[in-house]
Design a protein around this motif. Structure first.
Motif, mmCIF file in Angstrom:
data_model
loop_
_atom_site.group_PDB
_atom_site.id
_atom_site.type_symbol
_atom_site.label_atom_id
_atom_site.label_comp_id
_atom_site.label_asym_id
_atom_site.label_seq_id
_atom_site.Cartn_x
_atom_site.Cartn_y
_atom_site.Cartn_z
ATOM 1 N N HIS A 148 -39.216 38.059 -8.262
ATOM 2 C CA HIS A 148 -38.568 39.265 -7.757
ATOM 3 C C HIS A 148 -37.202 38.911 -7.159
ATOM 4 N N TRP A 149 -36.146 39.596 -7.617
ATOM 5 C CA TRP A 149 -34.827 39.403 -7.019
ATOM 6 C C TRP A 149 -33.929 40.592 -7.321
ATOM 7 N N GLU A 150 -32.886 40.746 -6.515
ATOM 8 C CA GLU A 150 -31.832 41.729 -6.757
ATOM 9 C C GLU A 150 -30.494 41.106 -6.365
ATOM 10 N N ILE A 151 -29.425 41.644 -6.932
ATOM 11 C CA ILE A 151 -28.089 41.074 -6.738
ATOM 12 C C ILE A 151 -27.187 42.092 -6.053
ATOM 13 N N ILE A 152 -26.414 41.630 -5.076
ATOM 14 C CA ILE A 152 -25.420 42.465 -4.405
ATOM 15 C C ILE A 152 -24.028 41.915 -4.712
ATOM 16 N N ASP A 153 -23.156 42.794 -5.158
ATOM 17 C CA ASP A 153 -21.783 42.447 -5.538
ATOM 18 C C ASP A 153 -20.840 43.004 -4.475
ATOM 19 N N TYR A 154 -20.108 42.138 -3.787
ATOM 20 C CA TYR A 154 -19.173 42.554 -2.744
ATOM 21 C C TYR A 154 -17.740 42.384 -3.246
ATOM 22 N N ALA A 155 -16.883 43.366 -2.991
ATOM 23 C CA ALA A 155 -15.471 43.233 -3.359
ATOM 24 C C ALA A 155 -14.638 44.217 -2.549
ATOM 25 N N LYS A 156 -13.336 44.023 -2.605
ATOM 26 C CA LYS A 156 -12.407 44.885 -1.876
ATOM 27 C C LYS A 156 -12.454 46.305 -2.416
ATOM 28 N N ALA A 157 -12.004 47.240 -1.591
ATOM 29 C CA ALA A 157 -12.128 48.661 -1.919
ATOM 30 C C ALA A 157 -11.396 49.029 -3.209
ATOM 31 N N GLY A 158 -10.319 48.335 -3.526
ATOM 32 C CA GLY A 158 -9.520 48.705 -4.685
ATOM 33 C C GLY A 158 -9.938 48.077 -5.995
ATOM 34 N N LYS A 159 -10.982 47.285 -5.998
ATOM 35 C CA LYS A 159 -11.418 46.646 -7.252
ATOM 36 C C LYS A 159 -12.105 47.692 -8.123
ATOM 37 N N VAL A 160 -11.552 47.954 -9.302
ATOM 38 C CA VAL A 160 -12.033 49.069 -10.120
ATOM 39 C C VAL A 160 -13.175 48.687 -11.048
ATOM 40 N N ASP A 161 -13.270 47.412 -11.436
ATOM 41 C CA ASP A 161 -14.332 47.035 -12.366
ATOM 42 C C ASP A 161 -15.608 46.685 -11.592
ATOM 43 N N VAL A 162 -16.708 47.200 -12.082
ATOM 44 C CA VAL A 162 -18.009 46.940 -11.459
ATOM 45 C C VAL A 162 -19.026 46.575 -12.531
ATOM 46 N N PRO A 163 -19.872 45.588 -12.272
ATOM 47 C CA PRO A 163 -19.709 44.640 -11.167
ATOM 48 C C PRO A 163 -18.639 43.614 -11.503
ATOM 49 N N SER A 164 -18.433 42.674 -10.618
ATOM 50 C CA SER A 164 -17.440 41.629 -10.855
ATOM 51 C C SER A 164 -17.885 40.711 -11.987
ATOM 52 N N GLY A 165 -16.942 39.956 -12.506
ATOM 53 C CA GLY A 165 -17.287 38.990 -13.539
ATOM 54 C C GLY A 165 -18.271 37.951 -13.040
ATOM 55 N N THR A 166 -18.151 37.590 -11.764
ATOM 56 C CA THR A 166 -19.084 36.642 -11.167
ATOM 57 C C THR A 166 -20.511 37.158 -11.253
ATOM 58 N N VAL A 167 -20.698 38.433 -10.910
ATOM 59 C CA VAL A 167 -22.039 39.023 -10.907
ATOM 60 C C VAL A 167 -22.535 39.255 -12.326
ATOM 61 N N ARG A 168 -21.659 39.660 -13.236
ATOM 62 C CA ARG A 168 -22.077 39.812 -14.635
ATOM 63 C C ARG A 168 -22.600 38.483 -15.182
ATOM 64 N N GLU A 169 -21.877 37.417 -14.880
ATOM 65 C CA GLU A 169 -22.302 36.104 -15.364
ATOM 66 C C GLU A 169 -23.619 35.689 -14.726
ATOM 67 N N LEU A 170 -23.765 35.940 -13.415
ATOM 68 C CA LEU A 170 -25.008 35.591 -12.726
ATOM 69 C C LEU A 170 -26.192 36.362 -13.301
ATOM 70 N N ALA A 171 -26.022 37.660 -13.494
ATOM 71 C CA ALA A 171 -27.106 38.474 -14.052
ATOM 72 C C ALA A 171 -27.467 38.001 -15.456
ATOM 73 N N TYR A 172 -26.467 37.699 -16.250
ATOM 74 C CA TYR A 172 -26.717 37.205 -17.604
ATOM 75 C C TYR A 172 -27.529 35.919 -17.566
ATOM 76 N N ARG A 173 -27.151 34.997 -16.697
ATOM 77 C CA ARG A 173 -27.814 33.710 -16.652
ATOM 78 C C ARG A 173 -29.238 33.828 -16.114
ATOM 79 N N LEU A 174 -29.445 34.693 -15.129
ATOM 80 C CA LEU A 174 -30.802 34.919 -14.651
ATOM 81 C C LEU A 174 -31.655 35.561 -15.746
#
Length: 269
Positions: A148-174
């Protein structure tokens, strides 16, 4: 490749791309031969990097770069043009390092096919910071033992793409390890389903966009009576990403097709 790696940087005046361009210009084994920037097109790369020995000028589009003029293209522009730039760079005979976020798994599948056809390597790194590389490795280890796990993506208010590339890569690898288990599937919850986040590669992902954040990622693993939190937080500067990006530039020629994750070309990880 020649003794010095000829590098073209997309987004040469950007927050991350600008810092990387300066790193490339000062590297002993690289030459910055081109930079993409619509706003700075025509300006000399020597001026943009504060390195007098850097030749050439910034151009507005990758279409202006000649085939065979660079060995490695680093994509650090915007999500809406990133895939086209990557495919163009492959068509021009270059290897590619991807730092731009916002590309989907479907985009990467297309890029992988193009890279294999061209006989070139693409190294896609959601984040070049060593702390993120370690988080990804630790998370993969945890997912083999905790279901069981869930991922939280944190970024500045003006970042328009969701989620970040970091989180996309993490989710893919998991997702390559397994899909996260859910006691109550999202389609069976009572209330707005959006509050459970988005399902990405088998993980529930929640994107936070608020002032005060720069970039961050947290994956929370839960088991009976216990939790494991793995979290990375970035500061305001972009220098922590330069050394990892330079390593990716040096190593991308060792792969063929798409490889996701800087650790895949790091010895000992």
């Amino acid at each position: 490749m020649s003794n010095r790696i000829r590098v073209a940087v997309g987004g040469v005046t950007g927050w991350a791309g600008g810092e990387l361009a300066r790193g490339v210009a000062h590297a002993d084994d690289m030459t910055l031969v081109a930079g993409l920037s619509r706003g700075a097109a025509g300006q000399t790369l020597a001026e943009l990097t504060a390195h007098k020995g850097t030749p050439g000028v910034a151009v507005a589009s990758i279409d202006e770069l000649a085939e065979g003029a660079f060995d490695v293209y680093v994509e650090y522009t915007r999500p809406d043009v990133a895939k086209r730039n990557i495919l163009q760079a492959l068509a021009k005979g270059a290897h590619v390092v991807v730092g731009t976020s916002g590309l989907s798994d479907e985009d990467y599948a297309e890029i992988d096919a193009a890279a294999h056809q061209a006989g070139r390597g693409v190294l896609a790194c959601g984040n070049f910071a060593i702390t993120v590389v370690l988080l990804q490795k630790f998370a993969e280890m945890a997912a083999r033992h905790l279901e069981h796990w869930e991922i939280i993506d944190y970024a500045k208010a003006g970042k328009v793409d969701v989620p970040s590339g970091t989180v996309r890569e993490l989710a893919y690898r998991l997702g390559q390890v397994r899909e996260a288990a859910q006691v109550v599937p999202v389609d069976q919850v009572k209330g707005p389903k959006e509050t459970r986040g988005a399902t990405l590669s088998g993980s529930q992902v929640h994107a936070v966009r608020l002032p005060g954040y720069q970039l961050g990622v947290e994956v929370i693993f839960g088991a009976d009576g216990q939790r494991l939190h793995l979290k990375h937080e970035a500061g305001d500067g972009s220098k922590p990403y330069v050394s990892g990006a330079l390593l990716a530039i040096r190593k991308v020629h060792t792969v063929t097709g798409l490889v996701r994750g800087l650790d895949k070309v790091m010895e000992g990880l």
